[in-house]
Design a protein around this motif. Structure first.
Motif, PDB file in Angstrom:
ATOM      1  N   LEU A   1     -28.378 -24.391  18.650  1.00 59.90           N
ATOM      2  CA  LEU A   1     -27.724 -25.082  19.752  1.00 59.90           C
ATOM      3  C   LEU A   1     -28.503 -26.350  20.096  1.00 59.90           C
ATOM      4  O   LEU A   1     -29.732 -26.349  20.061  1.00 59.90           O
ATOM      5  CB  LEU A   1     -27.726 -24.130  20.952  1.00 59.90           C
ATOM      6  N   VAL A   2     -27.786 -27.433  20.416  1.00 65.39           N
ATOM      7  CA  VAL A   2     -28.462 -28.634  20.923  1.00 65.39           C
ATOM      8  C   VAL A   2     -27.812 -29.066  22.235  1.00 65.39           C
ATOM      9  O   VAL A   2     -26.640 -28.798  22.488  1.00 65.39           O
ATOM     10  CB  VAL A   2     -28.397 -29.835  19.939  1.00 65.39           C
TER      11      VAL A   2
ATOM     12  N   ALA B   1     -34.429 -27.202  29.724  1.00 66.80           N
ATOM     13  CA  ALA B   1     -34.744 -26.457  30.948  1.00 66.80           C
ATOM     14  C   ALA B   1     -34.690 -27.344  32.188  1.00 66.80           C
ATOM     15  O   ALA B   1     -34.619 -26.841  33.309  1.00 66.80           O
ATOM     16  CB  ALA B   1     -36.123 -25.805  30.818  1.00 66.80           C
ATOM     17  N   GLY B   2     -34.713 -28.677  31.991  1.00 65.03           N
ATOM     18  CA  GLY B   2     -34.687 -29.579  33.140  1.00 65.03           C
ATOM     19  C   GLY B   2     -33.295 -30.062  33.493  1.00 65.03           C
ATOM     20  O   GLY B   2     -33.122 -30.952  34.323  1.00 65.03           O
ATOM     21  N   LEU B   3     -32.302 -29.451  32.879  1.00 63.38           N
ATOM     22  CA  LEU B   3     -30.930 -29.919  33.051  1.00 63.38           C
ATOM     23  C   LEU B   3     -30.477 -29.848  34.509  1.00 63.38           C
ATOM     24  O   LEU B   3     -29.781 -30.730  35.015  1.00 63.38           O
ATOM     25  CB  LEU B   3     -30.009 -29.067  32.172  1.00 63.38           C
ATOM     26  N   VAL B   4     -30.880 -28.796  35.194  1.00 65.33           N
ATOM     27  CA  VAL B   4     -30.381 -28.541  36.542  1.00 65.33           C
ATOM     28  C   VAL B   4     -30.819 -29.625  37.532  1.00 65.33           C
ATOM     29  O   VAL B   4     -30.114 -29.913  38.501  1.00 65.33           O
ATOM     30  CB  VAL B   4     -30.788 -27.117  36.998  1.00 65.33           C
ATOM     31  N   ASP B   5     -31.997 -30.239  37.278  1.00 67.01           N
ATOM     32  CA  ASP B   5     -32.490 -31.283  38.183  1.00 67.01           C
ATOM     33  C   ASP B   5     -32.128 -32.680  37.689  1.00 67.01           C
ATOM     34  O   ASP B   5     -32.708 -33.671  38.117  1.00 67.01           O
ATOM     35  CB  ASP B   5     -34.023 -31.181  38.315  1.00 67.01           C
TER      36      ASP B   5
ATOM     37  N   HIS C   1     -22.748 -34.523  29.435  1.00 65.71           N
ATOM     38  CA  HIS C   1     -23.587 -33.713  28.555  1.00 65.71           C
ATOM     39  C   HIS C   1     -22.771 -32.588  27.926  1.00 65.71           C
ATOM     40  O   HIS C   1     -21.754 -32.184  28.474  1.00 65.71           O
ATOM     41  CB  HIS C   1     -24.770 -33.116  29.328  1.00 65.71           C
ATOM     42  N   ALA C   2     -23.265 -32.080  26.795  1.00 68.47           N
ATOM     43  CA  ALA C   2     -22.586 -30.963  26.132  1.00 68.47           C
ATOM     44  C   ALA C   2     -23.609 -30.098  25.420  1.00 68.47           C
ATOM     45  O   ALA C   2     -24.650 -30.587  24.975  1.00 68.47           O
ATOM     46  CB  ALA C   2     -21.552 -31.487  25.137  1.00 68.47           C
ATOM     47  N   LEU C   3     -23.308 -28.799  25.358  1.00 66.41           N
ATOM     48  CA  LEU C   3     -24.136 -27.871  24.579  1.00 66.41           C
ATOM     49  C   LEU C   3     -23.321 -27.473  23.354  1.00 66.41           C
ATOM     50  O   LEU C   3     -22.315 -26.771  23.480  1.00 66.41           O
ATOM     51  CB  LEU C   3     -24.484 -26.632  25.406  1.00 66.41           C
ATOM     52  N   VAL C   4     -23.733 -27.955  22.188  1.00 65.47           N
ATOM     53  CA  VAL C   4     -22.914 -27.771  20.987  1.00 65.47           C
ATOM     54  C   VAL C   4     -23.769 -27.334  19.803  1.00 65.47           C
ATOM     55  O   VAL C   4     -24.993 -27.231  19.906  1.00 65.47           O
ATOM     56  CB  VAL C   4     -22.157 -29.071  20.627  1.00 65.47           C
TER      57      VAL C   4
ATOM     58  N   VAL D   1     -31.266 -32.952  21.988  1.00 71.15           N
ATOM     59  CA  VAL D   1     -32.527 -32.239  21.899  1.00 71.15           C
ATOM     60  C   VAL D   1     -32.203 -30.774  21.629  1.00 71.15           C
ATOM     61  O   VAL D   1     -31.195 -30.251  22.110  1.00 71.15           O
ATOM     62  CB  VAL D   1     -33.354 -32.414  23.200  1.00 71.15           C
ATOM     63  N   ALA D   2     -33.032 -30.132  20.801  1.00 73.02           N
ATOM     64  CA  ALA D   2     -32.772 -28.741  20.425  1.00 73.02           C
ATOM     65  C   ALA D   2     -32.973 -27.817  21.629  1.00 73.02           C
ATOM     66  O   ALA D   2     -33.810 -28.059  22.490  1.00 73.02           O
ATOM     67  CB  ALA D   2     -33.701 -28.329  19.290  1.00 73.02           C
TER      68      ALA D   2
END
Lengths: 261, 223
Positions: free
Chosen positions: A109-110, A125-129, A186-189, A205-206
């Motif tokens: 996943l990236v 892990a910093g996505l939320v902020d 953003h996307a998680l793909v 980023v991985a």
């Protein structure tokens, strides 16, 4: 009346001739493949053919659709699923060959930031902020990459806060399409898309694979295969070092890298 | 999940039909009466959703309505919200998708009224707008009913375009056709059957109703 009838007969004969000449060629190996794996399987198929294998016919689509088609008698020889559940179900139903199931690839996943958007400084892990207008993932109820994306967000404690901004694509490809058209920031793909020639701009980023269950994709040979010998040959080739190095070139982890829990 | 999808679909179909009756009626009137050279191309434009796959519409709507798109940009500037993945975005998409199903029956009904009654009303001193509402509209009631029912039913059956534009958000954009697709993909064939059979039955009843009304009102023409 007579000319018409003889005309019809000639036409029927011609159709029959065309149909039978089509069949008299060597039977192809017909492979039903999950859409995310289409590019690697095309490369693997040409390598298989170059190594003297029979011609490969690739049918790409959603794994759930392929499953339903196989249950209803679709003439596939090999099924390369996007998950482990559907091949296991086919085994239960006696439609897949016992002992032929194996994990042919493991997805990664990236996190992708679209053009004009930034990646979080400390990665996933910093996505939320981070300023995220919308986050696209594949449908977690249907797509293995969607489930992995949700698992990873939950494992890092970001799911609750981000969920109102999450948009689900039918497939992981659709999730990336939302990013390419500027509809999400953003996307998680699947990491495999970073190797695609037509990939959208932006940066990625991985995502640490320890934050989600492994995305294992299983292959299986089918009981009703029209070409069982071809199926066996293709599956053997899929396990070979050559095929495994091809799929690594498309962003997948090889079957050999898979460590049992 | 299923009930909320049914509810969203009903809401979407109702709003879409209302919007289409408002903008479709003047358009249908113009198409029925205009002698402009633009009439044929506009007629063709209206009919496009009949022949295009809904993925084409969904694909372009995603670009047009997206925050960077020509329509979506204005919407974001005005409301701060994005049009894609919202109920409003679904309504816009459905209005385009169901346009021919509403405009064409009304257009044909207006054409059937013809110029005669309208000219008679005008010679009796009725203003065009009066004649339109007191002559043309009542005489076209059958066309309006057909348009509303077909538009409603067709919007309920929409899948490809709403899936692309809506993103399947529960309680917001996940309509019944998407719920059915997800049930099938998740191998929940029971739930899929319930929803599918419901949609099938509903659509059949709706079409029977339309055909019955059309027959009753035009006994000589259609029998």
């Amino acid at each position: 009346m007579l000319p018409l009838r003889s005309g019809l007969r000639a036409f029927a004969l011609a159709v029959l001739l065309i149909l039978t000449t089509g069949v008299s060629h060597a039977d192809p190996v017909r492979v039903a493949v999950a859409a995310n794996f289409l590019s690697p399987v095309e490369a693997i198929a040409s390598a298989f053919e170059a190594a003297g294998g029979e011609p490969v016919e690739i049918v790409s689509g959603a794994t759930g659709q392929h499953y339903a088609q196989i249950i209803n008698g679709a003439p596939f020889d090999v099924f390369l699923a996007a998950d482990q559940a559907r091949p296991a179900r086919l085994l239960e139903k006696g439609l897949a060959i016992e002992g032929s199931v194996f994990t042919y690839a493991q997805g990664r996943l990236v996190l992708w930031a679209g053009e004009g958007h930034q990646l979080p400084d400390n990665g996933f892990a910093g996505l939320v902020d981070h300023p995220v207008t919308r986050l696209a993932i594949a449908n977690p109820r249907l797509a293995p990459y969607g489930r992995a994306a949700r698992d990873a967000l939950q494992a890092t404690g970001q799911w609750q806060a981000l969920q109102p901004r999450v948009v689900e694509g039918l497939s992981v490809g659709r999730a990336l399409h939302y990013l390419a058209t500027g509809n999400v920031s953003h996307a998680l793909v699947a990491a495999s898309y970073t190797y695609a020639s037509g990939r959208p701009g932006g940066a990625w980023v991985a995502v640490d694979p320890s934050w989600h269950e492994p995305i294992r994709q299983d292959a299986v040979r089918l009981v009703n295969a029209p070409n069982p010998a071809g199926a066996r040959a293709f599956m053997t080739f899929l396990k070979s070092a050559e095929a495994q190095s091809i799929l690594q070139g498309f962003g997948y982890r090889a079957a050999g890298e898979v460590t049992e829990p | 999940m299923s009930l909320s999808a049914v509810w969203i679909s009903l809401q979407l179909a109702s709003v879409t039909v209302l919007v289409l009756l408002v903008i479709g009626t003047p358009l249908a009137w113009w198409l029925a009466n205009s002698r402009s050279r633009w009439r044929v191309p506009v007629d063709a434009l209206v009919a496009l959703p009949l022949v295009l796959p809904s993925t084409v519409l969904g694909f372009y709507m995603l670009i047009l309505l997206g925050p960077a798109g020509p329509i979506g940009r204005f919407w974001v500037a005005a409301t701060g919200e994005t049009l894609t993945f919202s109920f409003t975005g679904l309504v816009i998409t459905s209005v385009l998708y169901s346009l021919p199903f509403v405009v064409q029956p009304i257009r044909d009904a207006f054409a059937a009224v013809g110029r005669g009654p309208m000219e008679a009303a005008a010679s009796l001193g009725a203003r065009p707008i009066d004649a339109f509402f007191s002559i043309a509209c009542p005489q076209s009631a059958r066309g309006f009913l057909t348009a509303a029912v077909l538009g409603f039913a067709h919007t309920l059956g929409e899948f490809g375009a709403v899936l692309m534009v809506g993103g399947s958000i529960p309680g917001e954009t996940r309509v019944v056709a998407i719920a059915i697709y997800e049930h099938v993909e998740m191998l929940e064939y029971g739930a899929a059957h319930t929803l599918s059979a419901g949609l099938l039955l509903f659509s059949f009843v709706v079409l029977v109703a339309v055909y019955t009304v059309n027959r009753a009102r035009h006994p000589v023409l259609l029998r």
